[in-house]
Design a protein around this motif. Structure first.
Motif, PDB file in Angstrom:
ATOM      1  N   GLN A   1       0.840  -1.351   0.011  1.00 46.11           N
ATOM      2  CA  GLN A   1       0.053   0.167  -0.260  1.00 46.11           C
ATOM      3  C   GLN A   1       0.321   1.494  -0.148  1.00 46.11           C
ATOM      4  O   GLN A   1      -0.004   2.453   0.387  1.00 46.11           O
ATOM      5  CB  GLN A   1      -1.118  -0.059   1.224  1.00 46.11           C
ATOM      6  N   LEU A   2       2.311   1.015   0.059  1.00 43.36           N
ATOM      7  CA  LEU A   2       3.354   2.118  -0.200  1.00 43.36           C
ATOM      8  C   LEU A   2       2.593   3.144  -1.568  1.00 43.36           C
ATOM      9  O   LEU A   2       2.500   3.052  -1.777  1.00 43.36           O
ATOM     10  CB  LEU A   2       4.404   2.018  -0.359  1.00 43.36           C
TER      11      LEU A   2
ATOM     12  N   ARG B   1      11.903  21.523  -3.533  1.00 45.34           N
ATOM     13  CA  ARG B   1      11.117  21.991  -2.439  1.00 45.34           C
ATOM     14  C   ARG B   1      11.371  23.106  -1.564  1.00 45.34           C
ATOM     15  O   ARG B   1      10.657  23.631  -0.308  1.00 45.34           O
ATOM     16  CB  ARG B   1       9.953  21.192  -1.845  1.00 45.34           C
ATOM     17  N   GLY B   2      12.756  23.357  -1.192  1.00 41.02           N
ATOM     18  CA  GLY B   2      13.301  23.678  -0.272  1.00 41.02           C
ATOM     19  C   GLY B   2      12.187  24.253   1.720  1.00 41.02           C
ATOM     20  O   GLY B   2      12.383  24.463   2.202  1.00 41.02           O
ATOM     21  N   LYS B   3      12.249  22.609   1.989  1.00 37.84           N
ATOM     22  CA  LYS B   3      12.007  22.022   3.025  1.00 37.84           C
ATOM     23  C   LYS B   3      13.475  21.854   4.031  1.00 37.84           C
ATOM     24  O   LYS B   3      13.273  21.369   5.374  1.00 37.84           O
ATOM     25  CB  LYS B   3      10.980  21.319   2.951  1.00 37.84           C
ATOM     26  N   ILE B   4      14.829  21.915   3.390  1.00 38.50           N
ATOM     27  CA  ILE B   4      15.678  21.746   4.612  1.00 38.50           C
ATOM     28  C   ILE B   4      16.371  23.281   4.221  1.00 38.50           C
ATOM     29  O   ILE B   4      16.770  23.983   3.753  1.00 38.50           O
ATOM     30  CB  ILE B   4      16.797  20.377   4.118  1.00 38.50           C
ATOM     31  N   PRO B   5      16.180  23.521   6.117  1.00 34.68           N
ATOM     32  CA  PRO B   5      17.025  25.026   6.421  1.00 34.68           C
ATOM     33  C   PRO B   5      18.293  24.802   6.406  1.00 34.68           C
ATOM     34  O   PRO B   5      18.924  23.562   6.229  1.00 34.68           O
ATOM     35  CB  PRO B   5      16.147  24.919   8.008  1.00 34.68           C
TER      36      PRO B   5
ATOM     37  N   TYR C   1      16.643   5.246  -0.785  1.00 32.28           N
ATOM     38  CA  TYR C   1      15.362   5.740  -0.960  1.00 32.28           C
ATOM     39  C   TYR C   1      15.095   7.133   0.562  1.00 32.28           C
ATOM     40  O   TYR C   1      14.618   7.519  -0.196  1.00 32.28           O
ATOM     41  CB  TYR C   1      14.246   4.494  -0.387  1.00 32.28           C
ATOM     42  N   GLY C   2      16.269   6.715   1.674  1.00 26.05           N
ATOM     43  CA  GLY C   2      15.635   7.820   2.299  1.00 26.05           C
ATOM     44  C   GLY C   2      16.471   8.953   1.411  1.00 26.05           C
ATOM     45  O   GLY C   2      16.172  10.380   1.424  1.00 26.05           O
ATOM     46  N   GLY C   3      17.735   8.956   1.144  1.00 24.24           N
ATOM     47  CA  GLY C   3      18.139  10.136  -0.057  1.00 24.24           C
ATOM     48  C   GLY C   3      16.877  10.344  -0.593  1.00 24.24           C
ATOM     49  O   GLY C   3      17.326  11.944  -1.120  1.00 24.24           O
ATOM     50  N   ALA C   4      16.995   9.683  -1.543  1.00 28.68           N
ATOM     51  CA  ALA C   4      15.733   9.891  -2.607  1.00 28.68           C
ATOM     52  C   ALA C   4      14.664  11.191  -1.874  1.00 28.68           C
ATOM     53  O   ALA C   4      14.504  12.105  -3.021  1.00 28.68           O
ATOM     54  CB  ALA C   4      14.774   9.124  -3.267  1.00 28.68           C
ATOM     55  N   LEU C   5      14.110  10.683  -0.627  1.00 27.93           N
ATOM     56  CA  LEU C   5      12.807  11.693  -0.426  1.00 27.93           C
ATOM     57  C   LEU C   5      13.980  12.815   0.538  1.00 27.93           C
ATOM     58  O   LEU C   5      13.704  13.867  -0.696  1.00 27.93           O
ATOM     59  CB  LEU C   5      12.626  10.784   0.937  1.00 27.93           C
TER      60      LEU C   5
ATOM     61  N   VAL D   1       4.435   9.489   2.963  1.00 29.84           N
ATOM     62  CA  VAL D   1       6.027   9.201   3.245  1.00 29.84           C
ATOM     63  C   VAL D   1       6.800  10.369   3.212  1.00 29.84           C
ATOM     64  O   VAL D   1       6.757  10.731   4.647  1.00 29.84           O
ATOM     65  CB  VAL D   1       7.026   8.166   2.658  1.00 29.84           C
ATOM     66  N   LEU D   2       6.689  11.577   1.679  1.00 31.10           N
ATOM     67  CA  LEU D   2       6.916  12.000   2.232  1.00 31.10           C
ATOM     68  C   LEU D   2       6.584  13.201   3.100  1.00 31.10           C
ATOM     69  O   LEU D   2       6.794  14.048   3.651  1.00 31.10           O
ATOM     70  CB  LEU D   2       6.779  13.260   0.764  1.00 31.10           C
ATOM     71  N   ASP D   3       5.375  12.993   3.405  1.00 35.05           N
ATOM     72  CA  ASP D   3       4.861  14.108   3.897  1.00 35.05           C
ATOM     73  C   ASP D   3       4.381  13.715   5.729  1.00 35.05           C
ATOM     74  O   ASP D   3       4.587  14.904   6.283  1.00 35.05           O
ATOM     75  CB  ASP D   3       3.144  13.939   3.764  1.00 35.05           C
ATOM     76  N   PHE D   4       4.779  12.489   5.924  1.00 39.73           N
ATOM     77  CA  PHE D   4       5.542  12.113   7.273  1.00 39.73           C
ATOM     78  C   PHE D   4       6.683  12.960   7.573  1.00 39.73           C
ATOM     79  O   PHE D   4       6.781  13.226   8.637  1.00 39.73           O
ATOM     80  CB  PHE D   4       5.513  10.727   6.938  1.00 39.73           C
TER      81      PHE D   4
END
Length: 161
Positions: free
Chosen positions: A101-102, A143-147, A132-136, A107-110
């Motif tokens: 069901q992935l 998207r500029g979500k990493i400060p 996969y964690g790196g791709a996320l 996963v990105l929202d979480f």
């Protein structure tokens, strides 16, 4: 005649695949103990907070769990130089039925919500994404979500850079 034999072989292979999937699921349920949320014991999220100003956040790979970083976790906890967080991503660490069901958006929202709650608490953060964690993490960074206070490390990201 050839077409009928070909179709019968395809049907047989499909049924055999389903049978093997059911057997794998049955074996997995017997081999691993689980908590009340269905998470395999040892696959849970790891939080080691000691009120440091630095943190290490590690994001696991596809259909893995924090358990794959057990040696790293032990070493970091023993050194006690920074706080450590290794979240279990949604759909991971449970069973094949849940894994099917992935949903990458979920996963990105979480991950975005999880990181936003942590990143502002620390002066410096090292954020390690494995496969996969790196791709996320690449998507979040794009998207500029990493400060700016975050040192992003991509370990074998599953993308073409």
């Amino acid at each position: 005649m050839f077409v009928i034999i070909f179709i019968l072989v395809l049907i047989f292979l499909f049924l055999m695949g389903r049978l093997l999937d059911w057997e794998a699921e049955r074996v997995i349920h017997q081999l691993y103990t689980r908590d009340d949320k269905g998470v395999i014991s040892g696959s849970e999220t790891v939080h080691h907070e000691a009120n440091h100003k630095k943190a290490l956040i590690v994001i696991h790979s596809f259909l893995e769990s924090p358990e794959i970083f057990q040696n790293l976790i032990s070493e970091v906890v023993q050194r006690n130089e920074f706080d450590l967080f290794v979240p279990l991503l949604p759909y991971h660490g449970r069973n094949l039925k849940v894994a099917r069901q992935l949903n990458n958006i979920t996963v990105l929202d979480f991950l975005e919500e999880y990181l936003s709650a942590l990143l502002s608490k620390y002066q410096h953060v090292t954020l390690l994404g494995y496969s996969y964690g790196g791709a996320l993490l690449v998507d979040l960074a794009r998207r500029g979500k990493i400060p700016a206070n975050v040192n992003l490390i991509l370990y074998a990201p599953s993308i073409f850079i």
